[in-house]
Design a protein around this motif. Structure first.
Motif, PDB file in Angstrom:
ATOM      1  N   SER A   1       0.820  -1.210   0.000  1.00 14.29           N
ATOM      2  CA  SER A   1       0.000   0.000   0.000  1.00 14.29           C
ATOM      3  C   SER A   1       0.855   1.262   0.000  1.00 14.29           C
ATOM      4  O   SER A   1       0.459   2.291  -0.566  1.00 14.29           O
ATOM      5  CB  SER A   1      -0.937   0.000   1.206  1.00 14.29           C
ATOM      6  OG  SER A   1      -0.209  -0.057   2.421  1.00 14.29           O
TER       7      SER A   1
ATOM      8  N   THR B   1       2.973 -20.985  -4.403  1.00 17.32           N
ATOM      9  CA  THR B   1       3.180 -20.489  -3.047  1.00 17.32           C
ATOM     10  C   THR B   1       4.575 -20.908  -2.581  1.00 17.32           C
ATOM     11  O   THR B   1       5.254 -21.734  -3.211  1.00 17.32           O
ATOM     12  CB  THR B   1       2.133 -21.057  -2.078  1.00 17.32           C
ATOM     13  OG1 THR B   1       2.343 -22.477  -1.965  1.00 17.32           O
ATOM     14  CG2 THR B   1       0.726 -20.771  -2.561  1.00 17.32           C
TER      15      THR B   1
ATOM     16  N   ASN C   1      -1.260 -12.480  -4.910  1.00 17.32           N
ATOM     17  CA  ASN C   1      -1.543 -13.312  -3.738  1.00 17.32           C
ATOM     18  C   ASN C   1      -2.648 -14.316  -4.036  1.00 17.32           C
ATOM     19  O   ASN C   1      -3.585 -14.031  -4.782  1.00 17.32           O
ATOM     20  CB  ASN C   1      -1.957 -12.441  -2.555  1.00 17.32           C
ATOM     21  CG  ASN C   1      -0.766 -11.788  -1.879  1.00 17.32           C
ATOM     22  OD1 ASN C   1       0.364 -11.869  -2.361  1.00 17.32           O
ATOM     23  ND2 ASN C   1      -1.023 -11.126  -0.771  1.00 17.32           N
ATOM     24  N   ARG C   2      -2.532 -15.502  -3.433  1.00 14.86           N
ATOM     25  CA  ARG C   2      -3.581 -16.510  -3.499  1.00 14.86           C
ATOM     26  C   ARG C   2      -4.242 -16.524  -2.118  1.00 14.86           C
ATOM     27  O   ARG C   2      -3.758 -17.159  -1.196  1.00 14.86           O
ATOM     28  CB  ARG C   2      -2.999 -17.871  -3.845  1.00 14.86           C
ATOM     29  CG  ARG C   2      -4.067 -18.921  -4.214  1.00 14.86           C
ATOM     30  CD  ARG C   2      -3.456 -20.291  -4.358  1.00 14.86           C
ATOM     31  NE  ARG C   2      -2.399 -20.339  -5.364  1.00 14.86           N
ATOM     32  CZ  ARG C   2      -1.558 -21.366  -5.494  1.00 14.86           C
ATOM     33  NH1 ARG C   2      -1.656 -22.408  -4.666  1.00 14.86           N
ATOM     34  NH2 ARG C   2      -0.626 -21.350  -6.421  1.00 14.86           N
ATOM     35  N   GLY C   3      -5.328 -15.772  -2.007  1.00 14.44           N
ATOM     36  CA  GLY C   3      -5.894 -15.544  -0.686  1.00 14.44           C
ATOM     37  C   GLY C   3      -4.923 -14.704   0.126  1.00 14.44           C
ATOM     38  O   GLY C   3      -4.529 -13.617  -0.288  1.00 14.44           O
ATOM     39  N   ARG C   4      -4.491 -15.213   1.256  1.00 11.73           N
ATOM     40  CA  ARG C   4      -3.513 -14.508   2.094  1.00 11.73           C
ATOM     41  C   ARG C   4      -2.084 -14.997   1.855  1.00 11.73           C
ATOM     42  O   ARG C   4      -1.156 -14.543   2.516  1.00 11.73           O
ATOM     43  CB  ARG C   4      -3.871 -14.692   3.573  1.00 11.73           C
ATOM     44  CG  ARG C   4      -5.208 -14.079   3.961  1.00 11.73           C
ATOM     45  CD  ARG C   4      -5.540 -14.332   5.426  1.00 11.73           C
ATOM     46  NE  ARG C   4      -4.569 -13.700   6.310  1.00 11.73           N
ATOM     47  CZ  ARG C   4      -4.656 -12.451   6.735  1.00 11.73           C
ATOM     48  NH1 ARG C   4      -5.654 -11.686   6.329  1.00 11.73           N
ATOM     49  NH2 ARG C   4      -3.753 -11.952   7.562  1.00 11.73           N
ATOM     50  N   LYS C   5      -1.934 -15.924   0.916  1.00  9.24           N
ATOM     51  CA  LYS C   5      -0.609 -16.490   0.669  1.00  9.24           C
ATOM     52  C   LYS C   5       0.110 -15.773  -0.471  1.00  9.24           C
ATOM     53  O   LYS C   5      -0.469 -15.524  -1.538  1.00  9.24           O
ATOM     54  CB  LYS C   5      -0.729 -17.981   0.339  1.00  9.24           C
ATOM     55  CG  LYS C   5      -1.156 -18.838   1.518  1.00  9.24           C
ATOM     56  CD  LYS C   5      -1.124 -20.318   1.166  1.00  9.24           C
ATOM     57  CE  LYS C   5      -1.471 -21.175   2.379  1.00  9.24           C
ATOM     58  NZ  LYS C   5      -1.413 -22.622   2.053  1.00  9.24           N
ATOM     59  N   VAL C   6       1.391 -15.477  -0.238  1.00  9.82           N
ATOM     60  CA  VAL C   6       2.246 -14.906  -1.280  1.00  9.82           C
ATOM     61  C   VAL C   6       2.529 -15.972  -2.328  1.00  9.82           C
ATOM     62  O   VAL C   6       2.673 -17.166  -2.006  1.00  9.82           O
ATOM     63  CB  VAL C   6       3.567 -14.415  -0.655  1.00  9.82           C
ATOM     64  CG1 VAL C   6       4.592 -14.059  -1.722  1.00  9.82           C
ATOM     65  CG2 VAL C   6       3.298 -13.220   0.250  1.00  9.82           C
ATOM     66  N   THR C   7       2.603 -15.560  -3.578  1.00 11.37           N
ATOM     67  CA  THR C   7       3.025 -16.485  -4.631  1.00 11.37           C
ATOM     68  C   THR C   7       4.210 -15.910  -5.381  1.00 11.37           C
ATOM     69  O   THR C   7       4.479 -14.711  -5.342  1.00 11.37           O
ATOM     70  CB  THR C   7       1.888 -16.784  -5.643  1.00 11.37           C
ATOM     71  OG1 THR C   7       1.655 -15.630  -6.458  1.00 11.37           O
ATOM     72  CG2 THR C   7       0.619 -17.207  -4.942  1.00 11.37           C
TER      73      THR C   7
END
Length: 387
Positions: free
Chosen positions: A52, A143, A192-198
């Motif tokens: 952000s 991930t 991101n995949r949901g809250r997971k970094v990829t």
């Protein structure tokens, strides 16, 4: 005769070249994605450990961009790439400039590994990991856990041993080479995949030859932040000052010495046009904004009380900055609740009526960029650094 450059003239030129003195003109999509990439290039990357903050850094240098435009440039148009940049920290970089960045960053001297023998990767193991990462991420978005499985399958169990201290436990050994993989063009961030970094692999990136890439990076650094010294360049990249001195010495006629407030400093050869006029204006810079981090000498930008209030242990970036004229003049903080964005600004000295009106305009722009409605309170910022 050596050109003499004042702090005011240097500061004014830096503001202009960073699109702070005059924001980039507003464009309609898809041109706005190209505008944002150009802006990121002028800054030498937007620091994105906190995404952000990078979004706001870019938006405040553009006449009408919002955080949605930055996300579209990053995940849809692909003109921006999220990856490991200067100092091994996450940045948004122009995708078109990745060959330059990977060429230069992969040519930097490697610092001493903090890991003990038997834990730290050897040079051969690092090469194996980078090759495995590149292969696993080619056309894929994985991930961290999925990438670990892929790397171990391509190298061996040693790569998956939980040896690297992490926030809440230990990471597998291969992750020592995470930054190196990014700097060699084998890895960048995916959505991101949901809250997971990829992670994924940037397409078609071939690092430029190291010597040429480093020379071009110095030129761009001097264009954005000059006059500058090898020591400030070294701090910006987190490398050895002696190595930076040697690099500058190798550039010969490609850089030019000037007198910067009585000290030796350098600009790119021929880039000696400075406007000697006084700097006037009010700006709000978010966390880890490139301008506050890379503009030296720091004692000029963080003069007087700003040294104690706006730096954290001498480190820039931990507080959002209020910039008035040619120096840091306070700190600020924002707190969001739905569309409402409460902005508290703490000036280090009282603002005139004209400055206050200008500050109100800057706060409104923060709200527009963040797709909300910003409300200004002038008073003490009670939160600590990076809050």
């Amino acid at each position: 005769m050596t050109l003499s450059v004042s702090w005011t003239a240097a500061h004014a030129r830096r503001l202009t070249r960073q699109f702070l003195g005059s924001p980039a003109a507003g464009s309609a999509p898809p041109s706005i994605s190209a505008d944002l990439a150009r802006t990121a290039g002028a800054m030498l990357g937007a620091h994105a450990q906190v995404l952000s903050a990078a979004e706001l850094s870019l938006c405040l240098r553009h006449a009408g961009a919002t955080r949605a435009d930055v996300r579209a440039a990053l995940w849809e148009a692909g003109t921006l790439t999220k990856t490991y940049g200067p100092r091994g920290t996450v940045h948004l970089l122009p995708t078109a400039e990745l060959p330059l960045w990977t060429g230069a960053l992969s040519a930097l001297p490697m610092g001493r590994s903090p890991h003990p023998e038997g834990v730290r990767l050897t040079g051969k193991q690092t090469d194996e990991v980078v090759a495995a990462v590149a292969d696993a991420l080619d056309g894929a978005c994985l991930t961290a856990d999925e990438l670990t499985e892929a790397v171990v399958a391509r190298t061996g169990p040693w790569a998956g041993e939980l040896t690297v201290p992490a926030f809440q436990g230990r990471w597998p050994r291969w992750r020592q080479a995470l930054h190196t993989a990014a700097h060699r063009g084998a890895l960048c961030f995916g959505p991101n995949r949901g809250r997971k970094v990829t992670y994924t692999r940037p397409r078609g990136v071939v690092p430029e030859p190291g010597d040429a890439a480093l020379a071009e990076l110095v030129r761009r650094y001097l264009h954005a932040y000059g006059p500058a010294t090898p020591q400030s360049f070294a701090k910006w990249l987190a490398v050895s000052p002696s190595w930076a001195v040697s690099l500058f010495g190798s550039l010969g006629g490609r850089i030019e010495e000037v007198d910067f407030e009585g000290e030796r400093a350098w600009v790119a050869a021929g880039d000696t046009e400075f406007d000697g006029g006084a700097v006037d204006g009010v700006w709000l810079l978010p966390y880890f904004d490139a301008f506050g981090i890379a503009a030296y000498p720091r004692e000029r930008l963080f003069a007087g009380a700003a040294r104690e209030r706006a730096l954290a242990g001498g480190q820039a970036g931990n507080f959002p900055l209020l910039l008035v004229a040619d120096a840091v003049a306070g700190v600020w903080h924002q707190r969001r609740s739905g569309r409402r964005i409460a902005v508290t600004v703490e000036p280090l000295r009282p603002l005139s009526a004209g400055r206050s009106r200008e500050l109100e305009g800057r706060v409104r722009r923060v709200g527009e960029a963040l797709e909300g409605a910003a409300e200004l309170t002038v008073g003490e910022v009670t939160v600590g650094p990076h809050a």
